[in-house]
Design a protein around this motif. Structure first.
Motif, PDB file in Angstrom:
ATOM      1  N   ILE A  43      -2.735  11.788  -0.936  1.00 66.60           N
ATOM      2  CA  ILE A  43      -3.587  10.638  -1.257  1.00 66.60           C
ATOM      3  C   ILE A  43      -4.848  10.722  -0.421  1.00 66.60           C
ATOM      4  N   GLU A  44      -5.994  10.877  -1.093  1.00 71.88           N
ATOM      5  CA  GLU A  44      -7.276  10.993  -0.394  1.00 71.88           C
ATOM      6  C   GLU A  44      -7.868   9.639  -0.055  1.00 71.88           C
ATOM      7  N   ASP A  45      -7.613   8.644  -0.918  1.00 75.91           N
ATOM      8  CA  ASP A  45      -8.174   7.313  -0.678  1.00 75.91           C
ATOM      9  C   ASP A  45      -7.370   6.285  -1.461  1.00 75.91           C
ATOM     10  N   ILE A  46      -7.179   5.128  -0.858  1.00 69.58           N
ATOM     11  CA  ILE A  46      -6.510   4.031  -1.551  1.00 69.58           C
ATOM     12  C   ILE A  46      -7.214   2.728  -1.175  1.00 69.58           C
ATOM     13  N   GLN A  47      -7.580   1.967  -2.199  1.00 69.80           N
ATOM     14  CA  GLN A  47      -8.330   0.728  -1.973  1.00 69.80           C
ATOM     15  C   GLN A  47      -7.750  -0.404  -2.819  1.00 69.80           C
ATOM     16  N   THR A  48      -7.894  -1.626  -2.286  1.00 72.06           N
ATOM     17  CA  THR A  48      -7.553  -2.812  -3.067  1.00 72.06           C
ATOM     18  C   THR A  48      -8.776  -3.191  -3.887  1.00 72.06           C
ATOM     19  N   VAL A  49      -8.570  -3.383  -5.188  1.00 69.14           N
ATOM     20  CA  VAL A  49      -9.689  -3.690  -6.088  1.00 69.14           C
ATOM     21  C   VAL A  49      -9.306  -4.832  -7.025  1.00 69.14           C
ATOM     22  N   SER A  50     -10.313  -5.385  -7.661  1.00 70.33           N
ATOM     23  CA  SER A  50     -10.088  -6.387  -8.715  1.00 70.33           C
ATOM     24  C   SER A  50     -10.125  -5.656 -10.050  1.00 70.33           C
ATOM     25  N   TYR A  51      -9.089  -5.871 -10.861  1.00 71.26           N
ATOM     26  CA  TYR A  51      -8.993  -5.120 -12.119  1.00 71.26           C
ATOM     27  C   TYR A  51      -8.560  -6.057 -13.243  1.00 71.26           C
ATOM     28  N   GLU A  52      -9.281  -5.971 -14.355  1.00 67.99           N
ATOM     29  CA  GLU A  52      -8.961  -6.814 -15.515  1.00 67.99           C
ATOM     30  C   GLU A  52      -8.250  -5.992 -16.581  1.00 67.99           C
ATOM     31  N   TYR A  53      -7.127  -6.522 -17.084  1.00 76.24           N
ATOM     32  CA  TYR A  53      -6.388  -5.862 -18.157  1.00 76.24           C
ATOM     33  C   TYR A  53      -5.599  -6.916 -18.935  1.00 76.24           C
ATOM     34  N   GLN A  54      -5.535  -6.744 -20.221  1.00 77.61           N
ATOM     35  CA  GLN A  54      -4.795  -7.663 -21.097  1.00 77.61           C
ATOM     36  C   GLN A  54      -5.160  -9.126 -20.829  1.00 77.61           C
ATOM     37  N   GLU A  55      -6.445  -9.365 -20.699  1.00 78.09           N
ATOM     38  CA  GLU A  55      -6.965 -10.715 -20.459  1.00 78.09           C
ATOM     39  C   GLU A  55      -6.453 -11.322 -19.161  1.00 78.09           C
ATOM     40  N   LYS A  56      -6.072 -10.471 -18.226  1.00 81.69           N
ATOM     41  CA  LYS A  56      -5.634 -10.920 -16.906  1.00 81.69           C
ATOM     42  C   LYS A  56      -6.498 -10.224 -15.864  1.00 81.69           C
TER      43      LYS A  56
ATOM     44  N   PHE B 139      -4.587  -1.764  -7.041  1.00 75.36           N
ATOM     45  CA  PHE B 139      -4.869  -0.612  -6.181  1.00 75.36           C
ATOM     46  C   PHE B 139      -5.558   0.495  -6.968  1.00 75.36           C
ATOM     47  N   GLN B 140      -6.565   1.090  -6.348  1.00 73.58           N
ATOM     48  CA  GLN B 140      -7.205   2.289  -6.880  1.00 73.58           C
ATOM     49  C   GLN B 140      -6.829   3.438  -5.953  1.00 73.58           C
ATOM     50  N   VAL B 141      -6.176   4.440  -6.512  1.00 72.03           N
ATOM     51  CA  VAL B 141      -5.643   5.542  -5.706  1.00 72.03           C
ATOM     52  C   VAL B 141      -6.255   6.869  -6.147  1.00 72.03           C
ATOM     53  N   LYS B 142      -6.899   7.576  -5.219  1.00 71.88           N
ATOM     54  CA  LYS B 142      -7.446   8.894  -5.502  1.00 71.88           C
ATOM     55  C   LYS B 142      -6.503   9.932  -4.895  1.00 71.88           C
ATOM     56  N   ALA B 143      -6.094  10.894  -5.707  1.00 72.87           N
ATOM     57  CA  ALA B 143      -5.078  11.852  -5.263  1.00 72.87           C
ATOM     58  C   ALA B 143      -5.480  13.296  -5.535  1.00 72.87           C
ATOM     59  N   GLN B 144      -4.971  14.181  -4.678  1.00 74.42           N
ATOM     60  CA  GLN B 144      -5.181  15.621  -4.809  1.00 74.42           C
ATOM     61  C   GLN B 144      -3.825  16.254  -5.131  1.00 74.42           C
ATOM     62  N   ILE B 145      -3.777  17.046  -6.204  1.00 73.62           N
ATOM     63  CA  ILE B 145      -2.523  17.667  -6.639  1.00 73.62           C
ATOM     64  C   ILE B 145      -2.569  19.158  -6.326  1.00 73.62           C
ATOM     65  N   THR B 146      -1.507  19.662  -5.674  1.00 80.53           N
ATOM     66  CA  THR B 146      -1.398  21.107  -5.444  1.00 80.53           C
ATOM     67  C   THR B 146      -0.144  21.620  -6.159  1.00 80.53           C
TER      68      THR B 146
ATOM     69  N   GLU C 273       0.834  -1.203   0.000  1.00 80.93           N
ATOM     70  CA  GLU C 273       0.000   0.000   0.000  1.00 80.93           C
ATOM     71  C   GLU C 273       0.869   1.254   0.000  1.00 80.93           C
ATOM     72  N   GLN C 274       1.946   1.204   0.778  1.00 83.15           N
ATOM     73  CA  GLN C 274       2.884   2.329   0.798  1.00 83.15           C
ATOM     74  C   GLN C 274       3.606   2.449  -0.546  1.00 83.15           C
ATOM     75  N   TYR C 275       3.942   1.314  -1.142  1.00 82.49           N
ATOM     76  CA  TYR C 275       4.562   1.278  -2.460  1.00 82.49           C
ATOM     77  C   TYR C 275       3.645   1.941  -3.489  1.00 82.49           C
ATOM     78  N   ALA C 276       2.373   1.568  -3.494  1.00 81.41           N
ATOM     79  CA  ALA C 276       1.402   2.148  -4.430  1.00 81.41           C
ATOM     80  C   ALA C 276       1.225   3.650  -4.185  1.00 81.41           C
ATOM     81  N   THR C 277       1.230   4.046  -2.930  1.00 82.85           N
ATOM     82  CA  THR C 277       1.100   5.462  -2.564  1.00 82.85           C
ATOM     83  C   THR C 277       2.256   6.278  -3.136  1.00 82.85           C
ATOM     84  N   LEU C 278       3.479   5.803  -2.949  1.00 78.86           N
ATOM     85  CA  LEU C 278       4.664   6.534  -3.391  1.00 78.86           C
ATOM     86  C   LEU C 278       4.775   6.587  -4.912  1.00 78.86           C
ATOM     87  N   VAL C 279       4.460   5.477  -5.572  1.00 78.55           N
ATOM     88  CA  VAL C 279       4.488   5.464  -7.037  1.00 78.55           C
ATOM     89  C   VAL C 279       3.472   6.460  -7.593  1.00 78.55           C
ATOM     90  N   SER C 280       2.295   6.496  -6.998  1.00 78.00           N
ATOM     91  CA  SER C 280       1.258   7.431  -7.439  1.00 78.00           C
ATOM     92  C   SER C 280       1.713   8.873  -7.284  1.00 78.00           C
TER      93      SER C 280
END
Length: 202
Positions: free
Chosen positions: A148-161, A167-174, A76-83
């Motif tokens: 980061i306003e919100d971060i959630q674990t989700v199921s996501y389909e891409y490239q037939e996988k 992770f779904q990450v909602k962010a506020q940029i200043t 979760e911290q990894y996803a936060t920092l990458v975002s």
């Protein structure tokens, strides 16, 4: 009446050559001082820090490096920092040399990089003027921070996988100065080999 001596052509040519050489050296030396270099790498993940990055980017990059060097990575911290790093780099246009210098690409899935770069060049980066010679006078945005306003674990389909631990990450940029650029973004990150990569930005 004495004739004035003409300045010898050889000396004139030599003087011109010296001036040209000195001028070329000063120009080259100036360009070298502004050259963008890689100052740090996270080899296992193919991340790198370049010398022209902002202070806030460098801070989060060092946090990411520390996190990934830990024996147990907090995803979760990894996803936060990458975002945060992606959004800072993508929306900070002030340090980009040309409109082809798209920020944040290293954090994207390899499957979308080319298309993403093309779209960015035609939209947000379209009017970024060249700064190859360091004389650009254009006012461009610099990201001050990303929250980061919100971060959630989700199921996501891409490239037939399907990634059930994406992770779904909602962010506020200043920004340091509000120039009307995006202030809210939602990112989707999935697992790609040993990395978390961005596959979607809304």
């Amino acid at each position: 009446m004495k004739k004035k001596k003409c300045f010898p052509k050889r000396r004139l040519i030599l003087l011109i050559c010296i001036v040209v050489v000195i001028g070329a050296y000063l120009l080259w030396n100036g360009m070298q001082s502004d050259e963008i270099t890689v100052v740090s790498k996270i080899e296992e993940y193919s991340y790198q820090l370049e010398s022209n990055q902002t202070k806030i980017f460098k801070k989060y990059y060092n946090d990411l490096k520390e996190e990934l060097e830990d024996n147990r990575v907090d995803e979760e911290q990894y996803a936060t920092l990458v975002s945060k790093l992606f959004l800072i780099d993508f929306y900070t246009l002030s340090n980009k040399v040309t409109n082809q210098d798209i920020g944040g690409v290293q954090f994207l899935s390899t499957s979308i990089r080319e298309n993403f770069q093309e779209k960015a060049t035609d939209t947000i980066y379209k009017y970024v003027k060249s700064n190859i010679y360091g004389n650009r006078r254009q006012e461009l945005p610099t990201v001050k921070d990303v929250e980061i306003e919100d971060i959630q674990t989700v199921s996501y389909e891409y490239q037939e996988k399907i990634d059930n631990q994406a992770f779904q990450v909602k962010a506020q940029i200043t920004y340091k100065k509000d120039l009307g650029y995006d202030s809210e973004k939602t990112l989707i990150l999935v697992h790609e080999e040993n990395k978390l990569v961005i596959v979607e930005m809304q």
